[in-house]
Structures are given as C-alpha cells and as structure tokens.
Design an enzyme around this catalytic site. Structure first.
Site, short mmCIF file in Angstrom:
data_model
loop_
_atom_site.label_atom_id
_atom_site.label_comp_id
_atom_site.label_asym_id
_atom_site.label_seq_id
_atom_site.Cartn_x
_atom_site.Cartn_y
_atom_site.Cartn_z
N GLU A 244 34.88 51.07 47.42
CA GLU A 244 36.14 50.61 48.01
C GLU A 244 36.18 50.60 49.54
O GLU A 244 36.94 51.36 50.17
CB GLU A 244 37.32 51.43 47.45
CG GLU A 244 37.43 51.33 45.94
CD GLU A 244 38.72 51.91 45.38
OE1 GLU A 244 39.39 52.66 46.10
OE2 GLU A 244 39.07 51.60 44.23
N GLU B 255 36.18 50.65 37.79
CA GLU B 255 37.33 51.56 37.63
C GLU B 255 38.50 50.77 37.08
O GLU B 255 38.72 49.62 37.48
CB GLU B 255 37.79 52.18 38.96
CG GLU B 255 36.84 53.17 39.56
CD GLU B 255 37.38 53.81 40.85
OE1 GLU B 255 38.61 53.85 41.04
OE2 GLU B 255 36.54 54.24 41.65
C1 FCB Z 1 40.36 54.66 43.44
C2 FCB Z 1 39.27 55.64 43.80
C3 FCB Z 1 39.10 56.74 42.80
C4 FCB Z 1 40.41 57.23 42.26
C5 FCB Z 1 41.24 56.07 41.78
C6 FCB Z 1 42.55 56.47 41.16
O1 FCB Z 1 40.85 54.06 44.60
O2 FCB Z 1 38.05 54.96 43.94
O3 FCB Z 1 38.34 57.76 43.39
O4 FCB Z 1 41.06 57.97 43.21
O5 FCB Z 1 41.48 55.20 42.83
#
Ligand code: FCB
Length: 463
Positions: free
Chosen positions: A165, A359
C-alpha cells in the site's frame, strides 16, 4: 450464478509482521518506526503497541497448524524488515532469516503456498536519520533488505510482494501523520510514495536475480471513487480522487507512467518542483516489473467537488457513502459490487496483468459468547458476498489467481490499536487463547470445495 472458482485458485489469509509477531527485542531485531510512533502519547487508540500482539514470533508453529487446519492453500505474511537489517543498512541478522526460513518450510511441508511481503510498514527506525522514505537513499536500503531475503528464500518462495500500500504509506505516514513515522508534509509524502515505487522496481530486480521463478508484485490499496451526483463537478472530483488514490500508483507500476491529470494537481498544490522528486528515467525503473497486481480492497469512496484550502490540497472531498447502507462495525460501507467492478476495470485498463486479492475483510466486533464460540454471521456474509464478486469478475474475464482474507487473526490494527477485530480467528489477548470464528469455519468449507454456498446467512439489512 457463478460460484465455482478455477482450479489452482489460492485460498488464503493475510497478516503482517508488526501486527502479529510481538517479541520485538528477540534475536537481534532492530527498532522499527512503529515502536517509536506508538510511544507518542495519543498516537495509538488505547495506548497499545506491537510488543506482544498475537505472540506469533514465538508461537509460529501454532499459526502454521491453524492455517493448515483450516485447509488454506496460501498464507500471506510479511518479513519484519528490522529483524533482517536491524540498523537499516549493512549488517544482516541471520537469526531473523533463520526464523522465516523455518516458518516458510513449515508452510510448504503442510502444502500451504507462502505469499511473502517485504515492506509492510515496519521500516527500521535507523533509516529515519536520513528521512525514511522521503529520502532517495531509502530505495537502496530497501533493495539491500529485498536481496537478503531473496538470497535466503528465493529458492522456495514463489509469490513476492515488494511493498504494501504505497498510497497509505504516503498518506497516513507522511501527509497526515496518523501512522509511523508521523510526518505531516505534502511534498515529503509525494517523495515517499515515489521512493516506495522505486523500491518496488529495484527490489523486484533484486528478487528476480536470485529467484528465477518468482512472481513479484506490489499490493495497492484500491478504493473505487464514485461521484456523489451526476453533476460534472462531482464527476470530475471522483476522477481526480481516482488519480490521487489509484492511478498515481497503478499507472507507473503497470507501465503507463504517472497520470498527467494528477501530476497537474500535485504541481498546483506544491507550487511546482515535482521533477526534482520524479527524475528522468524513474518511471522506467518502476514500470514493467510486476508479474501480478496485489489488490487490497475494503470499500469505496463517494466524492464531491470542494474548494481547496489549507487542509484540502485538492478540489474534492469524501462525502460518503451516507445514509442507511450496510456497514461494518468500523462504519465502512460493505460494497462487494464495487470490488467486482474494480477487478473488471483493472482487467480492461491494464490487460494481461494477473491479479491476486491480497487483502479484503471487515471489522466485526463479535467475541466468544454463551457457548464459547464466535458467531460472526456478518463476517461470513461479507466474505461470501465478496467472493461472489470475485467469481463474477472472473466470469467477466478478469484473471484473478487467489483471495487472501484480511486477516487470519485479530491483531494490532495500527493507530486503532486492538479495538477493531478483522480476524477469521478470535484472539483473547490476555490469555493468548485462539477461537476459530464461525466465519473461519465457513471459509474452510469454501476452500475445501472451491464453491460458494448459494446464499450467505441472513443479515439485518443495515447490520
Ligand atoms: C490495510 C493494511 C493492513 C490492515 C488492513 C485493515 O490497509 O495493509 O495491515 O491494517 O488495512
């Protein structure tokens, strides 16, 4: 309705080192920016830090048993940068590498595909002497780290994520100061984001030299941006915001260079000087080095036009979603259709790039109840709805190779501390006891069959 996934689709879950490991002083680990930041009064809700977290550094065998026990075929974890290069440069700590080698071997023994992230935000604090990601020397420091890990694990790890990110690092770490290292400086944040991308390029080269079969990508936090109305000004705001959040990272990574519209917004906000940061030849050092794109997806943004001002460098603002939409306990809209549309858009705009959902998840505060179990039906519904969205995107042609749910475990949620629970597995922090939630059991059934149930459990309309 499509509910069957392609053969070989990876079913997994994700975590990161600082959020789960604890044992911050073990085996020669150096200090990371997060210890320093978490020590600032008020920086972390509840005053927590990563000193204990899920105790996963010591109890890694328990984690491997859990992952294999759920029948997951992939696990995304990160290698703590400060465990490998404690001083930020130079000396490599072999005990740190030994740990991750044992861990990776144990995953492989159980038939679980490791998906290894290098920088999941825990830069060695020593690099802050030079300004951290703001300084161009961070690129070389990161490349040393990437090379050390690839030297040790390049023969057995197939999926590599260089950076997690970049936008969130730039935004929360260097623009708003809400994450480590807690800096508030728009120009510094542009430099930081650019150096993170250069780090991707140089790191990817270092990995490939050492691991010929490696698939290397970067994980981006992608937020589809929708206009609040059909008015041209709001549509322009949504497109501008898309440039800021998504295209500023997607375009250079996937070979199109920085987008001109957002370049203009930054030039205006900074009063010029972007070319001092983004130098000739840089975009060639970033593009063409991604074997896949990591997609971190949580929700969408609804945007409206707004005047710029001291705290608003760009002519837009987030206004929603507002009203009675389905939300997680953190208030984020549950928007699986936007994930489907995002994947289809990425397939259209960046053809030929395989994707992995690196994610996706939601905060639901459920804890063990009368029977000792965690009946988190809303998370199960969230999971099924998003998997269905992925299946629909695949049906429409998107090349999605796997889905990694955030998160395996409840863990340290950065500035929000231990309050938000994202896990498929509940963690009772004082005792360390783990309880697989109903959603974890449901996910295990999906992973075992590669099929989704026809419908998720009933959810209250706005729950
Ligand atoms: C993302 C992050 C991860 C976690 C999620 C909820 O931005 O990469 O580490 O905190 O959000």
């Amino acid at each position: 309705m499509t509910t069957t996934f392609p053969a070989g689709f990876l079913w997994g879950a994700a975590t990161s080192a600082y959020q789960i490991e604890g044992s911050l002083g073990a085996d020669g680990r150096g200090r990371s920016v997060w210890e320093t930041f978490a020590a600032r009064p008020g920086a972390v809700e509840g005053g927590g830090d990563g000193s204990r977290a899920c105790d996963s550094y010591r109890r890694w065998r328990r984690d491997v048993d859990l992952i294999a026990g759920l029948g997951l075929s992939a696990y995304r974890f990160s290698v703590s940068w400060a465990r490998i290069v404690p001083d930020g440069r130079g000396r490599i700590e072999a005990r740190g590498l030994d740990h991750y080698e044992r861990f990776v071997d144990a995953l492989l023994d159980r038939g679980v595909t490791p998906v290894l992230t290098l920088n999941h935000w825990d830069m060695p604090d020593a690099l802050m002497t030079d300004g951290g990601w703001v300084d161009r020397s961070s690129v070389d420091a990161f490349t040393e780290f990437a090379a050390a890990v690839a030297d040790r694990l390049g023969d057995r790890v197939g999926w590599w994520i260089t950076q997690n990110e970049p936008w969130i690092i730039a935004l929360l770490g260097y623009q708003l100061g809400l994450h480590a290292p807690g800096i508030r400086d728009l120009r510094g944040s542009v430099a930081a984001g650019h150096h993170v991308l250069l780090g991707h390029g140089a790191g990817a080269d270092a990995i490939r030299e050492r691991a010929s079969g490696a698939r290397v990508g970067c994980a981006l936090s992608l937020f589809p941006c929708d206009p609040a109305s059909g008015e041209p000004a709001d549509r322009a705001a949504a497109w501008g915001s898309d440039g800021y959040v998504n295209r500023w990272y997607l375009d250079p990574l996937l070979g199109a260079g920085y987008p001109a519209d957002m370049w203009g917004h930054y030039e205006r906000a900074l009063g010029g000087g972007l070319e001092d940061i983004i130098r000739p030849g840089d975009v060639e050092r970033i593009g063409g080095r991604s074997d896949f794109l990591g997609v971190n997806y949580y929700t969408r943004r609804v945007m409206a036009a707004a005047p710029t001002g001291p705290d608003r460098p760009f002519p837009w603002r987030v206004v929603g979603p507002s009203g009675d939409v389905r939300r997680t306990d953190e208030g984020w809209e549950v928007a699986p259709d936007s994930l489907r549309d995002l994947l289809i858009r990425l397939h259209r705009d960046y053809p030929g790039v395989p994707m992995m959902i690196t994610e996706n998840g939601g905060v639901y505060g459920d804890t063990p109840t009368h029977d000792g179990l965690v009946h988190d039906g809303r998370r199960t519904a969230f999971l099924i709805d998003h998997l269905r969205a992925v299946a629909e995107a695949i049906e429409a042609g998107a090349d999605v190779r796997g889905y990694l749910h955030w998160s395996l475990l409840d863990n340290f949620e950065w500035a929000l501390g231990y309050r938000p629970r994202f896990g498929l597995v509940h963690v009772d922090y004082p005792s360390g006891r783990l309880t697989v939630k109903d959603s974890g059991h449901a996910y295990a059934r999906i992973a075992a069959t590669g099929r989704l149930p026809e419908a998720g459990p009933p959810v209250t309309p706005f729950g």
